[in-house]
Design a protein around this motif. Structure first.
Motif, PDB file in Angstrom:
ATOM      1  N   SER A  60       0.507  -1.485  -0.019  1.00 19.30           N
ATOM      2  CA  SER A  60      -0.214   0.400  -0.190  1.00 19.30           C
ATOM      3  C   SER A  60       0.884   1.674   0.055  1.00 19.30           C
ATOM      4  O   SER A  60       2.180   1.199   0.150  1.00 19.30           O
ATOM      5  CB  SER A  60      -0.940  -0.687   1.163  1.00 19.30           C
ATOM      6  OG  SER A  60      -0.609   0.169   2.783  1.00 19.30           O
ATOM      7  N   SER A 118      -6.430  -1.757   4.360  1.00 25.38           N
ATOM      8  CA  SER A 118      -7.795  -1.652   5.046  1.00 25.38           C
ATOM      9  C   SER A 118      -9.119  -1.732   4.096  1.00 25.38           C
ATOM     10  O   SER A 118     -10.227  -1.924   4.227  1.00 25.38           O
ATOM     11  CB  SER A 118      -8.104   0.037   5.979  1.00 25.38           C
ATOM     12  OG  SER A 118      -7.063   1.404   4.784  1.00 25.38           O
ATOM     13  N   GLN A 135      -9.067   4.739  -2.668  1.00 24.18           N
ATOM     14  CA  GLN A 135      -7.487   5.030  -3.552  1.00 24.18           C
ATOM     15  C   GLN A 135      -7.191   3.660  -3.808  1.00 24.18           C
ATOM     16  O   GLN A 135      -6.382   3.926  -4.799  1.00 24.18           O
ATOM     17  CB  GLN A 135      -6.459   6.329  -3.544  1.00 24.18           C
ATOM     18  CG  GLN A 135      -7.414   6.540  -3.096  1.00 24.18           C
ATOM     19  CD  GLN A 135      -8.436   7.509  -1.269  1.00 24.18           C
ATOM     20  OE1 GLN A 135      -8.140   6.474  -0.501  1.00 24.18           O
ATOM     21  NE2 GLN A 135      -8.689   8.735  -0.726  1.00 24.18           N
ATOM     22  N   HIS A 136      -6.778   3.247  -3.028  1.00 19.38           N
ATOM     23  CA  HIS A 136      -6.162   2.060  -2.717  1.00 19.38           C
ATOM     24  C   HIS A 136      -6.799   0.679  -3.646  1.00 19.38           C
ATOM     25  O   HIS A 136      -6.575   0.139  -4.910  1.00 19.38           O
ATOM     26  CB  HIS A 136      -5.697   0.713  -1.164  1.00 19.38           C
ATOM     27  CG  HIS A 136      -5.122  -0.388  -1.617  1.00 19.38           C
ATOM     28  ND1 HIS A 136      -3.698  -0.149  -2.014  1.00 19.38           N
ATOM     29  CD2 HIS A 136      -5.483  -1.365  -1.785  1.00 19.38           C
ATOM     30  CE1 HIS A 136      -3.394  -1.215  -1.964  1.00 19.38           C
ATOM     31  NE2 HIS A 136      -4.121  -2.303  -1.520  1.00 19.38           N
ATOM     32  N   THR A 141      -2.109   6.411  -7.284  1.00 17.73           N
ATOM     33  CA  THR A 141      -1.059   6.652  -6.925  1.00 17.73           C
ATOM     34  C   THR A 141       0.429   6.422  -7.508  1.00 17.73           C
ATOM     35  O   THR A 141       1.027   6.049  -8.372  1.00 17.73           O
ATOM     36  CB  THR A 141      -0.526   7.350  -5.780  1.00 17.73           C
ATOM     37  OG1 THR A 141      -1.198   7.058  -5.237  1.00 17.73           O
ATOM     38  CG2 THR A 141      -0.996   9.299  -6.631  1.00 17.73           C
ATOM     39  N   ASN A 176      -7.190  -9.251   7.487  1.00 15.93           N
ATOM     40  CA  ASN A 176      -7.118  -7.867   8.583  1.00 15.93           C
ATOM     41  C   ASN A 176      -7.932  -8.814   9.411  1.00 15.93           C
ATOM     42  O   ASN A 176      -8.719  -9.169   9.747  1.00 15.93           O
ATOM     43  CB  ASN A 176      -8.053  -7.253   8.023  1.00 15.93           C
ATOM     44  CG  ASN A 176      -7.935  -5.887   8.314  1.00 15.93           C
ATOM     45  OD1 ASN A 176      -8.512  -5.733   9.055  1.00 15.93           O
ATOM     46  ND2 ASN A 176      -7.423  -5.095   7.206  1.00 15.93           N
TER      47      ASN A 176
HETATM   48  C1  FAD Z   1      -5.837  11.384  -3.652  1.00 20.68           C
HETATM   49  C2  FAD Z   1      -5.053   9.489  -2.835  1.00 20.68           C
HETATM   50  C3  FAD Z   1      -4.604   9.413  -3.381  1.00 20.68           C
HETATM   51  C4  FAD Z   1      -4.078   7.730  -2.449  1.00 20.68           C
HETATM   52  N1  FAD Z   1      -4.366   6.784  -3.244  1.00 20.68           N
HETATM   53  C5  FAD Z   1      -3.226   5.276  -3.017  1.00 20.68           C
HETATM   54  C6  FAD Z   1      -2.182   4.834  -3.611  1.00 20.68           C
HETATM   55  O1  FAD Z   1      -2.013   4.700  -4.648  1.00 20.68           O
HETATM   56  N2  FAD Z   1      -2.984   2.792  -3.004  1.00 20.68           N
HETATM   57  C7  FAD Z   1      -2.851   2.769  -1.573  1.00 20.68           C
HETATM   58  O2  FAD Z   1      -2.542   1.919  -0.822  1.00 20.68           O
HETATM   59  N3  FAD Z   1      -2.904   4.068  -0.656  1.00 20.68           N
HETATM   60  C8  FAD Z   1      -3.546   5.314  -1.592  1.00 20.68           C
HETATM   61  N4  FAD Z   1      -3.920   6.538  -0.883  1.00 20.68           N
HETATM   62  C9  FAD Z   1      -3.966   5.876   0.264  1.00 20.68           C
HETATM   63  C10 FAD Z   1      -5.029   5.602   1.417  1.00 20.68           C
HETATM   64  O3  FAD Z   1      -6.345   6.180   1.349  1.00 20.68           O
HETATM   65  C11 FAD Z   1      -5.071   5.085   2.479  1.00 20.68           C
HETATM   66  O4  FAD Z   1      -4.365   5.861   3.319  1.00 20.68           O
HETATM   67  C12 FAD Z   1      -3.970   3.636   2.471  1.00 20.68           C
HETATM   68  O5  FAD Z   1      -4.411   3.326   1.471  1.00 20.68           O
HETATM   69  C13 FAD Z   1      -4.093   3.008   3.890  1.00 20.68           C
HETATM   70  O6  FAD Z   1      -2.608   1.971   3.510  1.00 20.68           O
HETATM   71  P1  FAD Z   1      -3.073   0.352   5.129  1.00 20.68           P
HETATM   72  O7  FAD Z   1      -3.890   0.227   4.699  1.00 20.68           O
HETATM   73  O8  FAD Z   1      -2.314  -0.133   4.412  1.00 20.68           O
HETATM   74  O9  FAD Z   1      -3.468   1.085   6.294  1.00 20.68           O
HETATM   75  P2  FAD Z   1      -3.670   1.429   7.035  1.00 20.68           P
HETATM   76  O10 FAD Z   1      -4.827   1.727   6.605  1.00 20.68           O
HETATM   77  O11 FAD Z   1      -3.551   2.026   8.311  1.00 20.68           O
HETATM   78  O12 FAD Z   1      -5.169  -0.117   7.367  1.00 20.68           O
HETATM   79  C14 FAD Z   1      -3.942  -1.081   8.135  1.00 20.68           C
HETATM   80  C15 FAD Z   1      -4.786  -2.620   8.071  1.00 20.68           C
HETATM   81  O13 FAD Z   1      -4.353  -3.547   8.438  1.00 20.68           O
HETATM   82  C16 FAD Z   1      -4.922  -3.876   9.491  1.00 20.68           C
HETATM   83  N5  FAD Z   1      -4.301  -4.485  10.545  1.00 20.68           N
HETATM   84  C17 FAD Z   1      -3.579  -4.090  11.902  1.00 20.68           C
HETATM   85  N6  FAD Z   1      -2.831  -4.963  12.374  1.00 20.68           N
HETATM   86  C18 FAD Z   1      -3.170  -5.912  11.780  1.00 20.68           C
HETATM   87  C19 FAD Z   1      -2.794  -7.442  12.347  1.00 20.68           C
HETATM   88  N7  FAD Z   1      -2.485  -8.090  12.950  1.00 20.68           N
HETATM   89  N8  FAD Z   1      -3.603  -8.542  11.526  1.00 20.68           N
HETATM   90  C20 FAD Z   1      -4.141  -8.052  10.210  1.00 20.68           C
HETATM   91  N9  FAD Z   1      -4.411  -6.856  10.112  1.00 20.68           N
HETATM   92  C21 FAD Z   1      -3.870  -5.982  11.077  1.00 20.68           C
HETATM   93  C22 FAD Z   1      -6.038  -2.615  10.469  1.00 20.68           C
HETATM   94  O14 FAD Z   1      -6.922  -3.493  10.620  1.00 20.68           O
HETATM   95  C23 FAD Z   1      -6.087  -1.735   8.998  1.00 20.68           C
HETATM   96  O15 FAD Z   1      -7.275  -2.381   8.409  1.00 20.68           O
HETATM   97  C24 FAD Z   1      -4.794   7.338  -1.431  1.00 20.68           C
HETATM   98  C25 FAD Z   1      -4.711   9.048  -0.556  1.00 20.68           C
HETATM   99  C26 FAD Z   1      -4.795  10.026  -1.328  1.00 20.68           C
HETATM  100  C27 FAD Z   1      -6.015  11.226  -0.540  1.00 20.68           C
END
Ligand code: FAD
Lengths: 325, 247
Positions: A235, A268, A272-273, A253, A287
């Motif tokens: 991500s 999560s 955007q992901h 992105t 998750n």
């Molecule tokens: C214009 C714009 C463009 C964007 N472009 C992208 C993009 O291209 N790609 C992208 O990925 N994001 C993008 N984002 C960001 C996006 O909005 C999210 O913030 C991002 O995807 C979150 O990354 P994540 O899921 O890794 O982290 P988090 O949102 O922090 O999620 C972490 C997840 O892990 C889970 N978790 C925690 N511990 C454990 C465990 N031990 N076992 C299992 N699960 C667990 C949680 O429950 C949670 O669901 C963009 C945002 C904007 C505003």
């Protein structure tokens, strides 16, 4: 006549190029006519593969610096268009296609559909072509009105079935003396991807997010990927935090992908992901939060701690693979 | 050296997409519009950085669109662009839009034209390459770094399986992707200043679109997720093999 622009990468005809040849063959079957594939410095094996994918004729160039500037590739395609009397030109909607197809479109005043996902429907003189819009949330049917038509096909949208077809191969030396490359290459860097398929072409992808807590925990993600023969992805925050290299970042992105299988661990499922992965055929989400939005966009879900599930899943896959052999 | 930054007016990334008129039009009712993120975060912010480093004299925004895009243009001015021009047309397809931008850039002598890598509504990645084709300029596509030294630019851009550092003379067109700059938030002073910055409205040049959109449909998305327990991983593998047929 349909012309296809194809490329060789790491000494293989790119998978996206084979998809384009096959796609072009289906268009030729719809409209009548033949498929000509344009390629540079192809070996006997490459030529054979292009034939098997459906090319009737192959124009094989031998230009050492063709890839240095898209101006050169575009000029070469223009020569090939004339040579083959093509009315339809197919590119992959990949790095080269995104640079060359629009330039060609402007030069030939040929309408371009960028990122097609299906075969065109022929409606009189127009083509109607479906493509993803709104970052995968919707589709649109584009109508191309111009006589010359360009379609850039989204990678992994069109299956390739190789046949025993053999193509007629012609050496092709377009005269590019009037076109000057204006780009000087200073340095070329290679992503360290091990032996994995490049993300845009990968059939199987294992991706992980911030839920993995830190880069030191990626060993189990890599092991899961290895057990499947999958490519690793991540991500955006994971790439931003430098836990993983930027080329692994998928989403709006980052790279947009559509593998057969996308396994998302500790991600999560932000909109955007999803924009970059929702074209995947099958999505598995792991998750520990049962409210994680990703479950709404998944085919299979496991609610629980990635740190215990991922190694167990790797074992299950190894067992399955051992059983299959 | 003057920089022209092409900006598109797009629905916010979290918008729930809807269509009207029998699925032939995007339904903009109640939708928040923003500057296309790649145009803003990468192209515009990098242009502003180049100006701040005295490597560019002026940063102009160009938008092909109707008056409802003016609020979005003002946001770009609030971030620090010097002035803006709106080509007063709906912009029926990428080629038409590229022709408008190319004609303006040429007439006014802009040496560097920047766009984002794609728009988040039509995802075409086409306008930069078309401008380069119309004006016969070099294009650096999907650039992640950009520097200017006199009449030359140096950029890094993605290639299959890696990246490349390249150099070319101005004038040039660059499409900008992640890595080039960091998002900025406009401050109060910028917002106030934006109100009085010049926003010129120009009639489009004659051009004919090459494509049109006939209809839209929503991606149904996934409707039901099969939940399995932690102890059912063999079952999951079996389903991936027999049901999903992906392994
Ligand atoms: C214009 C714009 C463009 C964007 N472009 C992208 C993009 O291209 N790609 C992208 O990925 N994001 C993008 N984002 C960001 C996006 O909005 C999210 O913030 C991002 O995807 C979150 O990354 P994540 O899921 O890794 O982290 P988090 O949102 O922090 O999620 C972490 C997840 O892990 C889970 N978790 C925690 N511990 C454990 C465990 N031990 N076992 C299992 N699960 C667990 C949680 O429950 C949670 O669901 C963009 C945002 C904007 C505003």
């Amino acid at each position: 006549m349909v012309l296809v622009f194809t490329e060789i990468n790491k000494n293989r005809i790119k998978k996206s190029s084979l998809e384009c040849v096959q796609y072009a063959a289906k268009i030729a079957a719809l409209t009548g006519g033949n498929v000509t594939a344009l390629v540079n410095q192809a070996s006997a094996e490459h030529l054979e593969e292009l034939g098997k994918a459906g090319a009737n004729t192959i124009l094989n160039m031998n230009i050492s610096d063709l890839g240095s500037d898209h101006i050169l590739s575009c000029a070469a395609v223009e020569h090939a268009v004339k040579h083959s009397s093509a009315k339809v030109i197919v590119f992959a909607f990949d790095i080269a296609g995104k640079a060359i197809a629009p330039r060609l479109s402007a030069r030939l005043k040929a309408g371009l559909v960028a990122g097609a996902t299906e075969l065109p429907a022929v409606n009189g003189a127009a083509f109607e072509v479906k493509k993803n819009v709104f970052s995968g949330k919707a589709n649109a049917i584009y109508s191309i009105h111009s006589e010359m038509k360009i379609i850039a096909l989204l990678p992994n949208s069109f299956p390739v079935v190789l046949s025993e077809n053999k193509a007629l191969v012609q050496e092709f030396q377009p005269d590019l003396s009037a076109v000057k490359s204006r780009i000087t290459i200073k340095e070329t860097k290679t992503n360290a991807t091990g032996g994995m398929a490049p993300l845009p072409e990968a059939d199987l992808v294992v991706s992980a997010g911030r839920g993995m807590k830190g880069p030191e925990n990626w060993g189990m993600i890599e092991e899961l990927a290895t057990s499947l023969g999958a490519t690793t992805a991540c991500s955006r925050p994971v790439a931003d935090l430098h836990w993983r290299p930027h080329h692994e970042h998928v989403g709006q992105t980052g790279v947009a992908i559509r593998p057969n299988l996308y396994i998302a661990v500790g991600i999560s499922g932000a909109i955007q992901h999803l924009a970059g992965v929702n074209g995947s055929k099958t999505i598995v989400v792991i998750n520990n939060d049962k409210e994680a939005p990703f479950f709404k966009s998944a085919d299979y879900g496991i609610i629980g701690d990635a740190f215990t599930i991922v190694p167990k899943l790797t074992e299950a896959i190894k067992k399955f693979k051992a059983h299959q052999n | 050296m003057k920089i022209l930054v092409a900006i598109s007016n797009v629905p916010d990334t979290t918008t729930k997409i809807q269509f009207s008129d029998n699925n032939t039009k995007f339904n903009a009712a109640g939708v928040t519009f923003i500057i296309n993120p790649y145009d803003e975060w990468y192209a515009l912010v990098r242009a502003l950085e180049l100006k701040e480093a005295n490597l560019a004299e002026k940063v102009t925004l160009i938008h092909v669109g109707l008056p409802d895009g003016d609020a979005t243009i003002r946001k770009g001015l609030a971030l620090g662009a010097d002035d803006a021009v709106r080509i007063d047309s709906e912009g029926p397809d990428s080629f038409y839009v590229a022709e408008q931008i190319a004609a303006y850039a040429k007439e006014k002598g802009y040496e560097l034209i920047l766009t984002g890598k794609e728009t988040i509504n039509y995802n075409g990645s086409s306008v930069a390459g078309m401008i380069a084709g119309i004006l016969d300029l070099p294009l650096i596509s999907l650039a992640t770094k950009l520097d200017v030294a006199g009449v030359k630019i140096t950029a890094e851009h993605d290639i299959d399986g890696g990246s490349r550092v390249v150099e070319c003379d101005l004038p040039a067109v660059v499409s900008c992707a992640k890595g080039m700059a960091e998002q900025r938030i406009p401050n109060m002073r910028g917002i106030m200043a934006a109100r009085t910055k010049p926003l010129e409205v120009v009639k489009p040049i004659d051009s004919a679109p090459l494509t049109s959109i006939k209809s839209f449909d929503l991606n149904p998305g996934r409707t039901s997720c099969k939940l399995l327990g932690e102890d059912q991983l063999d079952e999951l593998v079996k389903l991936l093999h027999t049901e999903a047929k992906v392994i």
